[in-house]
Design a protein around this motif. Sequence first.
Motif, mmCIF file in Angstrom:
data_model
loop_
_atom_site.group_PDB
_atom_site.id
_atom_site.type_symbol
_atom_site.label_atom_id
_atom_site.label_comp_id
_atom_site.label_asym_id
_atom_site.label_seq_id
_atom_site.Cartn_x
_atom_site.Cartn_y
_atom_site.Cartn_z
ATOM 1 N N PHE A 133 -4.835 13.745 5.177
ATOM 2 C CA PHE A 133 -4.050 12.888 4.285
ATOM 3 C C PHE A 133 -3.157 11.950 5.095
ATOM 4 O O PHE A 133 -3.069 10.759 4.805
ATOM 5 N N LYS A 134 -2.486 12.476 6.134
ATOM 6 C CA LYS A 134 -1.613 11.636 6.966
ATOM 7 C C LYS A 134 -2.414 10.537 7.662
ATOM 8 O O LYS A 134 -1.964 9.394 7.738
ATOM 9 N N LYS A 135 -3.605 10.883 8.159
ATOM 10 C CA LYS A 135 -4.439 9.876 8.824
ATOM 11 C C LYS A 135 -4.864 8.791 7.838
ATOM 12 O O LYS A 135 -4.822 7.601 8.161
ATOM 13 N N ASP A 136 -5.279 9.203 6.644
ATOM 14 C CA ASP A 136 -5.678 8.230 5.621
ATOM 15 C C ASP A 136 -4.512 7.329 5.234
ATOM 16 O O ASP A 136 -4.671 6.123 5.061
ATOM 17 N N LYS A 137 -3.344 7.922 5.093
ATOM 18 C CA LYS A 137 -2.157 7.152 4.723
ATOM 19 C C LYS A 137 -1.827 6.119 5.802
ATOM 20 O O LYS A 137 -1.503 4.971 5.493
ATOM 21 N N GLU A 138 -1.936 6.510 7.059
ATOM 22 C CA GLU A 138 -1.673 5.584 8.160
ATOM 23 C C GLU A 138 -2.720 4.471 8.195
ATOM 24 O O GLU A 138 -2.393 3.305 8.427
ATOM 25 N N ARG A 139 -3.982 4.820 7.948
ATOM 26 C CA ARG A 139 -5.033 3.791 7.907
ATOM 27 C C ARG A 139 -4.767 2.788 6.787
ATOM 28 O O ARG A 139 -4.931 1.578 6.973
ATOM 29 N N ARG A 140 -4.351 3.282 5.622
ATOM 30 C CA ARG A 140 -4.031 2.379 4.505
ATOM 31 C C ARG A 140 -2.861 1.471 4.862
ATOM 32 O O ARG A 140 -2.875 0.275 4.564
ATOM 33 N N ARG A 141 -1.850 2.036 5.522
ATOM 34 C CA ARG A 141 -0.687 1.244 5.920
ATOM 35 C C ARG A 141 -1.091 0.152 6.907
ATOM 36 O O ARG A 141 -0.680 -1.000 6.781
#
Length: 156
Positions: A133-141
Amino acid sequence: MASYFDEHDCEPTNPEEQYRQNALLELARSLMQGLDIDSGSFDLSDWDQRLPPPAAKAVVQSLPVVIISPEQADKGVKCPVCLLEFEEQESVREMPCKHLFHTGCILPWLNKTNSCPLCRLELPTDNADYEEFKKDKERRRQREHRLEDLHGAMYT
């Protein structure tokens, strides 16, 4: 059973709000009536709506132990959790963000959540789903940032 909006004679501004309000109302009713809650009706997979898991045990165990210097003791540096001043030559734990804590204060905290109590710097966890989830959130950011840069470059 009537929905939140029917009971209060109002209209939702968006469908997500209606779902959330109805879910909260259903939860409150279930708790008040002492009924079992149907967890299938609530989406608990969204990490934005839940507390993060505890910090990884290996990371917590590897936090550096720092000895309080006479200068730090003279300055009256305090543990941000218990607000007691550190004593000269006292052993404390240092977070990656450089904040200092009594061992007895920070370890229980990190057994509940993965962030610094002061600045919320997140430590890794042992929860693979949360790490993804953290990796996905960073990619979206990053994607949003690149789009903003592209948009800015097109109109300047």
